[in-house]
Enzyme design. Structure first.
Site, PDB file in Angstrom:
ATOM      1  N   ARG A   1     -75.198  86.029 -89.847  1.00 32.31           N
ATOM      2  CA  ARG A   1     -75.515  85.076 -88.796  1.00 32.31           C
ATOM      3  C   ARG A   1     -74.301  84.187 -88.570  1.00 32.31           C
ATOM      4  NH1 ARG A   1     -79.803  85.233 -92.417  1.00 32.31           N
ATOM      5  NH2 ARG A   1     -81.787  86.010 -91.570  1.00 32.31           N
TER       6      ARG A   1
ATOM      7  N   LYS B   1     -81.104  81.924 -94.825  1.00 30.40           N
ATOM      8  CA  LYS B   1     -82.230  81.010 -94.675  1.00 30.40           C
ATOM      9  C   LYS B   1     -82.808  80.680 -96.044  1.00 30.40           C
ATOM     10  CE  LYS B   1     -83.437  82.633 -90.039  1.00 30.40           C
ATOM     11  NZ  LYS B   1     -84.478  83.255 -89.182  1.00 30.40           N
TER      12      LYS B   1
ATOM     13  N   HIS C   1     -75.485  86.864 -82.156  1.00 32.10           N
ATOM     14  CA  HIS C   1     -76.550  87.746 -82.634  1.00 32.10           C
ATOM     15  C   HIS C   1     -76.379  89.162 -82.107  1.00 32.10           C
ATOM     16  CE1 HIS C   1     -79.404  85.949 -85.313  1.00 32.10           C
ATOM     17  NE2 HIS C   1     -80.339  86.823 -84.985  1.00 32.10           N
TER      18      HIS C   1
ATOM     19  N   TYR D   1     -85.119  97.750 -85.524  1.00 31.53           N
ATOM     20  CA  TYR D   1     -83.896  98.465 -85.186  1.00 31.53           C
ATOM     21  C   TYR D   1     -84.073  99.978 -85.230  1.00 31.53           C
ATOM     22  CZ  TYR D   1     -81.686  93.938 -85.802  1.00 31.53           C
ATOM     23  OH  TYR D   1     -81.348  92.610 -85.688  1.00 31.53           O
TER      24      TYR D   1
END
Length: 333
Positions: free
Chosen positions: A164, A205, A277, A312
């Site tokens: 990220r 995160k 992204h 994905y």
């Protein structure tokens, strides 16, 4: 939007609603912003129930909850109509309230237990082709001085690791291992001599760390930046451990990194929208297309659940057509 105090005239609804909000705040420890969102969603629902003659939770039937979903989608109560995803969020609050009320003995049944949220279309993540990624990365390194070297290494690292943007600009020099050989910039991962020849330690995160390999192209770009560009940039500041620096010698911000990407996309002549992204999506898509296991990609991306990564693996319409044309005996005349 209605608030809890608007419902004082219907104590049969206001009292259990206050109990539930107190439960969320005290026992589950939700933040003030999250509690405010619950309050808005449930206030709208309770007002709807009051308007339809339901003065107590025991009077609410499954049809009332299902009807409310329709109200949300159409904006039939005078408020803004909601998208499918926003309706699903609002319904989650309603289901949580009814589940709590039933468990606490505030109602004899749970009328929302079998009510499903409206289905939402799962959109395929936008990914660049391999050729477009190459054009983008080449465009990032144009020009003279330390900044183009920084920009190329930044974008190479984003694509090489699938990190990220916040994770990559948050890197310190010591988070890089095995890039400079015996004069390495980092310490201690013990993985610098692996298949990729180098690693970075990304903090995702929840401050969870993961060690991700760095490919040869990104490793070369990082080495060029560390050897030839970082020191000139650092000399303008008062000293920082940050890997990527701005022209004042301070840590590069997410906004500045975004601008780097946008500038490279324009110079590369890419017409589609490109965001940080997009490189993360491209990383995952290209790995899976190359035969990588979805659980390996999950670990590399730092996803808590493989379900998040599995989007994905969805087949695109172009792929369907290609496989059909190649495999069906009567696809081509």
């Amino acid at each position: 939007m209605p608030t809890v105090t608007d419902l004082d005239r219907v104590p049969g609804l206001a009292a259990p609603l206050r109990d539930y909000l107190a439960h969320l705040g005290v026992e589950r420890g939700l933040s003030a912003n999250t509690l405010a969102a619950y309050r808005r969603d449930l206030g709208r629902y309770a007002t709807h129930l009051a308007r339809t003659g339901r003065g107590r939770l025991d009077e609410v039937a499954e049809a009332d909850v299902t009807g409310y979903v329709t109200v949300l989608r159409q904006g039939a109560d005078g408020s803004a109509a909601l998208s499918a995803s926003s309706t699903a969020r609002a319904l989650a609050a309603v289901r949580g309230w009814h589940r709590f009320a039933h468990a606490e003995g505030l109602s004899a049944s749970d009328p929302a237990a079998r009510v499903s949220a409206p289905s939402t279309l799962r959109r395929l993540p936008h990914a660049l082709s391999v050729d477009d990624v190459a054009r983008l990365l080449d465009a990032a390194g144009t020009g003279e001085g330390p900044v183009p070297l920084r920009d190329r290494s930044l974008l190479e690292l984003l694509y090489s690791t699938g990190g990220r943007i916040s994770e990559v600009v948050g890197l310190d020099v010591d988070d890089v291992d095995g890039v400079l050989g015996d004069h390495g910039a980092g310490h201690g991962s013990g993985l610098g001599d692996g298949v990729a020849g180098g690693t970075v330690r990304l903090r995702g995160k929840g401050d969870k760390e993961r060690v991700v390999p760095v490919g040869s192209f990104a490793r070369s770009a990082l080495e060029a930046y560390l050897v030839r560009a970082r020191s000139p940039l650092a000399s303008a500041g008062s000293g920082t451990a940050a890997l990527f620096l701005n022209t004042r010698g301070a840590r590069l911000s997410r906004q500045s990194a975004w601008a780097v990407l946008q500038g490279a996309a324009e110079r590369a002549g890419l017409t589609q929208h490109v965001s940080p992204h997009t490189l993360r999506h491209s990383f995952a898509t290209h790995l899976l297309a190359g035969g990588a296991d979805v659980r390996v990609v999950q670990e590399l991306l730092g996803h808590a659940s493989v379900t998040t990564t599995q989007i994905y693996t969805m087949v695109t319409p172009d792929t369907l057509r290609e496989v059909y044309a190649a495999a069906h005996p009567r696809a081509l005349g």
